[in-house]
Design a protein around this motif. Structure first.
Motif, short mmCIF file in Angstrom:
data_model
loop_
_atom_site.label_atom_id
_atom_site.label_comp_id
_atom_site.label_asym_id
_atom_site.label_seq_id
_atom_site.Cartn_x
_atom_site.Cartn_y
_atom_site.Cartn_z
N VAL A 439 0.89 -1.16 -0.13
CA VAL A 439 0.06 -0.15 0.03
C VAL A 439 1.00 1.45 -0.05
O VAL A 439 1.96 1.35 0.86
N GLY A 440 0.79 2.18 -1.02
CA GLY A 440 1.48 3.28 -0.98
C GLY A 440 0.40 4.41 -0.41
O GLY A 440 -0.70 4.63 -1.18
N LEU A 441 0.80 5.33 0.59
CA LEU A 441 -0.18 6.06 1.43
C LEU A 441 0.54 7.28 1.47
O LEU A 441 1.75 7.26 1.55
N ARG A 442 -0.01 8.47 1.32
CA ARG A 442 0.61 9.72 1.45
C ARG A 442 -0.20 10.67 2.38
O ARG A 442 -1.34 10.80 2.25
N LEU A 443 0.23 11.29 3.45
CA LEU A 443 -0.29 11.90 4.38
C LEU A 443 -0.12 13.23 3.83
O LEU A 443 0.95 13.82 3.68
N LYS A 444 -1.38 13.90 3.54
CA LYS A 444 -1.41 15.18 2.75
C LYS A 444 -0.87 16.50 3.77
O LYS A 444 -0.47 17.41 3.08
N SER A 445 -1.26 16.27 4.95
CA SER A 445 -1.15 17.63 5.83
C SER A 445 -0.97 17.05 7.30
O SER A 445 -1.57 17.42 8.11
N ILE A 479 9.00 8.68 3.36
CA ILE A 479 10.07 10.03 2.94
C ILE A 479 9.15 11.21 2.96
O ILE A 479 7.93 11.04 2.54
N TRP A 480 9.78 12.33 3.38
CA TRP A 480 9.00 13.55 3.28
C TRP A 480 9.05 14.11 2.05
O TRP A 480 10.26 14.05 1.59
N GLU A 481 7.82 14.65 1.53
CA GLU A 481 7.93 15.37 0.53
C GLU A 481 7.63 16.84 0.44
O GLU A 481 7.30 17.25 1.60
N VAL A 482 7.67 17.67 -0.45
CA VAL A 482 7.50 18.93 -0.22
C VAL A 482 6.05 19.28 0.21
O VAL A 482 5.07 18.62 -0.64
N GLY A 483 5.88 20.17 0.86
CA GLY A 483 4.40 20.42 1.46
C GLY A 483 4.25 21.07 2.64
O GLY A 483 3.84 22.06 2.82
N PRO A 484 4.75 20.29 3.77
CA PRO A 484 5.40 18.99 3.74
C PRO A 484 4.26 18.03 3.51
O PRO A 484 3.16 18.02 4.45
N ARG A 485 4.65 16.75 3.15
CA ARG A 485 3.97 15.62 3.03
C ARG A 485 4.53 14.42 3.26
O ARG A 485 5.93 14.36 2.99
N LEU A 486 3.89 13.44 3.93
CA LEU A 486 4.74 11.96 4.19
C LEU A 486 4.23 10.97 3.30
O LEU A 486 3.02 10.50 3.25
N ASN A 487 5.24 10.70 2.40
CA ASN A 487 4.86 9.19 1.56
C ASN A 487 5.26 8.23 2.12
O ASN A 487 6.65 7.90 2.47
N PHE A 523 -2.54 12.99 12.25
CA PHE A 523 -2.08 12.50 11.10
C PHE A 523 -2.67 13.14 9.67
O PHE A 523 -2.20 13.36 8.44
N GLY A 524 -3.67 13.90 9.86
CA GLY A 524 -4.42 14.60 8.72
C GLY A 524 -5.10 13.62 7.70
O GLY A 524 -5.11 12.44 7.84
N PRO A 525 -5.47 14.00 6.61
CA PRO A 525 -6.27 13.45 5.41
C PRO A 525 -4.91 12.70 4.70
O PRO A 525 -3.91 13.07 4.88
N TYR A 526 -5.36 11.66 3.95
CA TYR A 526 -4.45 10.86 3.24
C TYR A 526 -4.86 10.72 1.76
O TYR A 526 -6.10 10.72 1.58
N GLU A 527 -4.10 10.28 0.93
CA GLU A 527 -4.27 9.91 -0.33
C GLU A 527 -3.87 8.45 -0.64
O GLU A 527 -2.58 8.14 -0.24
#
Length: 593
Positions: A439-445, A479-487, A523-527
């Motif tokens: 499962v690939g999940l990203r925490l958007k905020s 890994i952290w991405e620009v945003g910041p978002r957590l992939n 943890f906020g919303p995810y995608e």
């Protein structure tokens, strides 16, 4: 221990036949078939992902990404169109409005261009519009404001322009408005204050202007306002705005804001504060912020005066950044003096490039889990004291640490090779070969700067929502991405068996892709980025025919099976509730870290 996979499978078999019989002989509504063909005709599909869209009936032949239900009338109806990450380009056509029973429209992370058709506003059943990560341009249609059932609008990371429609104030069910990373202009409409259900408003990285409307103070349920990288030139932060007692995350980074920082101490749940890269002046308010705050970033402003002591005694603080301001006086050692050296997680105090010129007479070195950076202050000039030299070193500050895969501590033999068997690293005391789902999940905020102390809370939260045991989830890496978002990449393992049954695979994917769960506020919303089958495509060939692929699942089984899974999940939830009530993490807080 109860074998929940077996229980779910048995319940599914019991409830499946009635739904199959109900759908027997029915076909998809002809107008909806026409709509699907018009949609396909407007898309460029270089990977041939939609190759089965001309084979038989959309609902009964399981067209890729098409999810149907029997709503009790003459026909089957398309209720979900899930085509995320399919490498599709082309346009969205007005005929999409012929999908009159559609609840989820998901084209995330493709290469769609052109406008969002205003006819989408005619699909009154829509709950989720997920168009983020494309190349869409033009205006946000006013007609979207007609969608009274809409709970989430994600159009971030496109090229949309123009104003945010005032009609969005009519979205009485909306919880998430994600419009960041576009070219939107004008002011945030004050009418949005009528959105009493709104949890997240993200509009950062646009070309907005003017002040934040103080009327937003009426949106009592707002948890996150993110308006980074805008152009609120000449505007101060309106004090009335901070009457929102439920505010969880406030991020107004790089907005050309001027004036003083208002007193934010009255916001009891404020967890994350970022006012960096503005033109704020005056002194820092001295009243204490919420005790659960993790991040305070006031860097790159023109703040003066001394650093107040109210930043001490914040047990969950991970980052306090005041660098690149005009602060003077003494370095407040009391901020780190009371930090527990055994606390879970580190603390960074970044005071670089100010005018700090002295240390207290009695000062103790910071504990090992606290990093203090004083580089670029007068106190660092020509000092020979060892403590000052250590604190004045130029350091690279990065709390957004990544996690890489780690192997299990046990020495286990080789697993069978006929399938993608592997050991579950969450089992620390036994070797058991099983086939996981990826499962690939990203925490958007997310509301944290350092995720490591929250890993266990995240596992407990997510597995309880997925009706799994915590040991069935392994966080392989993030890994952290620009945003910041957590992939992050996760692995889901079956319980007490080597394989998930087919119904459980479908259920897990449907719950994750259908946004049927809500993580804790921290943890906020995810995608959902991907859902990898691996060996399950060979084990259950019907999964592949339903649009589920090894690389990234973009569709789910037809409605008859999904309806049965939904009912069986209810039974499973009742069983899980009985057995996990005593150890369920609080849904309101994870501060027992």
């Amino acid at each position: 221990m109860i074998n929940f996979g077996g229980v779910l499978c048995a319940v599914t078999l019991v409830v499946l036949l009635p739904f199959l019989e109900a759908a027997d002989g029915k076909s998809t509504d002809p107008s909806e078939v026409s709509a699907l063909m018009a949609i396909k005709g407007s898309l460029v599909d270089p990977m041939n992902n939609l190759k089965n869209w001309n084979r038989g009936d959309p609902c009964t032949k399981n067209w890729t990404g098409v999810f149907c239900h029997d709503l009790g009338d003459t026909y089957l109806h398309v209720t979900e169109l899930q085509l995320f990450r399919r490498n599709l380009s082309g346009n969205l056509v007005p005929e999409v409005s012929l999908l009159s029973q559609l609840k989820i429209l998901d084209f995330m992370w493709n290469n769609l261009t052109g406008n969002i058709p205003k006819e989408i506003g005619n699909i009154t059943t829509l709950k989720l519009i997920l168009l983020n990560g494309n190349q869409l341009s033009g205006l946000l249609p006013d007609e979207i404001g007609n969608l009274q059932s809409l709970t989430r609008l994600q159009v971030d990371q496109n090229h949309l322009s123009g104003a945010i429609p005032k009609s969005f104030a009519n979205l009485r069910s909306v919880k998430h408005l994600h419009m960041n990373n576009n070219s939107l202009s004008g002011q945030i409409p004050s009418e949005l204050s009528r959105l009493n259900t709104l949890l997240h408003l993200l509009v950062d990285n646009n070309n907005l202007s003017g002040p934040l409307p103080p009327e937003l103070a009426a949106a009592k349920s707002l948890k996150i306002l993110q308006a980074d990288n805008n152009n609120f030139s000449g505007s101060s932060i309106p004090t009335l705005y901070y009457n929102m007692s439920g505010l969880f995350k406030l991020s107004l980074r790089n907005c050309s804001l001027q004036g003083a920082i208002p007193d934010l101490s009255a916001i009891p749940q404020l967890d994350y504060l970022d006012l960096s890269w503005n033109q704020l002046t005056g002194s820092i308010p001295t009243n204490k912020l919420a005790s659960n705050i993790t991040t305070i970033d006031l860097s790159h402003n023109m703040l003066n005066g001394t650093i107040p002591s109210n930043f001490s005694g914040l047990p969950y603080l991970q980052l306090l950044s005041l660098k690149n301001n005009l602060l003077d006086g003494s370095v407040p050692s009391e901020i780190w003096a009371g930090v527990n050296p055994n606390r879970n997680g580190s603390l960074v105090l970044d005071f670089q490039n100010n005018s700090l010129n002295m240390l207290p007479a009695e000062i103790s070195p910071p504990p090992p889990n606290v990093t203090v950076v004083l580089y670029g202050n007068p106190i660092c000039e020509n000092s020979s004291e060892t403590l000052i030299i250590n604190l004045c070193r130029l350091q690279s500050i990065n709390l957004e640490k990544s996690k890489q895969e780690t192997s299990t501590a046990m020495v286990c033999g080789a697993c069978p090779t006929e399938k993608n068997y592997e050991y579950n690293p969450s089992f620390s005391d036994q070797c058991f070969c099983a086939v996981p789902l990826g499962v690939g999940l990203r925490l958007k905020s997310p509301g944290v700067t350092d995720f490591h102390p929250y890993e266990n809370a995240f596992k407990i939260d997510l597995t309880s929502l997925l009706q799994l045991f915590p040991y069935q989830l392994y966080i392989e890496n993030y890994i952290w991405e620009v945003g910041p978002r957590l992939n992050m990449h996760l692995k889901l393992f079956p319980s007490n068996t080597s394989l998930f049954n087919m119904s459980e695979v479908v259920r897990l994917r449907h719950v994750l892709a259908g946004w049927e769960i809500t993580l804790l506020d921290v943890f906020g919303p995810y995608e959902l980025l991907n859902f990898t089958l691996g060996s399950y495509e060979d084990e259950y060939p019907n999964l592949a025919s339903s649009g589920l692929s090894k690389a990234a699942l973009g569709g789910i089984l037809a409605s008859t099976i999904a309806s049965a899974i939904a009912l069986s999940a209810v039974v499973t939830a009742l069983i899980m509730r009985r057995n996990s009530r005593t150890n369920r993490i609080s849904r309101r807080s994870c501060k027992s870290l």
